[in-house]
Scaffold this active site. Structure first.
Site, PDB file in Angstrom:
ATOM      1  N   CYS A  83       0.833  -1.217   0.000  1.00  0.00           N
ATOM      2  CA  CYS A  83       0.000   0.000   0.000  1.00  0.00           C
ATOM      3  C   CYS A  83       0.865   1.263   0.000  1.00  0.00           C
ATOM      4  O   CYS A  83       1.341   1.678   1.058  1.00  0.00           O
ATOM      5  CB  CYS A  83      -0.913  -0.050   1.227  1.00  0.00           C
ATOM      6  SG  CYS A  83      -1.780   1.477   1.603  1.00  0.00           S
ATOM      7  N   CYS A  99       0.045   3.952   2.561  1.00  0.00           N
ATOM      8  CA  CYS A  99       0.422   3.555   3.927  1.00  0.00           C
ATOM      9  C   CYS A  99       1.850   4.010   4.232  1.00  0.00           C
ATOM     10  O   CYS A  99       2.130   4.524   5.313  1.00  0.00           O
ATOM     11  CB  CYS A  99       0.320   2.043   4.091  1.00  0.00           C
ATOM     12  SG  CYS A  99      -1.349   1.387   3.909  1.00  0.00           S
TER      13      CYS A  99
END
Length: 117
Positions: A37, A40
């Site tokens: 991700c 993230c």
């Protein structure tokens, strides 16, 4: 998989979640993330800096959703990154998606206990 590059943040797991988060004596922000991700990783540095800024009043921890499906399911985390704020074992706030550091500071500041003395 390795944690995001944030040495200031404690990684929790399905096995340590209850002790590190639910039983904490102060508010805890859980950063639900995954290695794959990019957003993230984008907020991980800001979270590490905020963890230092709020040290002693608010704890910031990370939970890798791929490695810890039980907590991810239990708290119905469907989008990454998701930040859940816990106080006395209850979810009291959340931030979903990547946000600038100032937004994160503002959102998390609402959950800080008052300064004493």
């Amino acid at each position: 998989m390795s944690a995001p590059p944030t040495p200031a943040l404690l990684a929790v797991t399905d096995d340590t979640f209850a002790t590190a988060v639910l039983a904490s004596d102060r508010p805890v922000v859980v950063d639900f993330w995954a290695q794959w991700c990019p957003p993230c990783h984008a907020i991980s540095r800001s979270l590490a800096e905020l963890a230092e800024e709020f040290a002693g009043r608010l704890r910031v921890v990370t939970l890798n959703t791929d490695d810890n499906p039980d907590c991810t399911r239990a708290y119905r985390v469907l989008s990454l990154p998701t930040l859940l704020v816990f106080d006395r074992g209850e979810v009291v706030g959340s931030v979903v998606g990547s946000r600038p550091k100032q937004h994160l500071r503002s959102a998390l500041s609402r959950h800080l206990p008052p300064l004493v003395g």
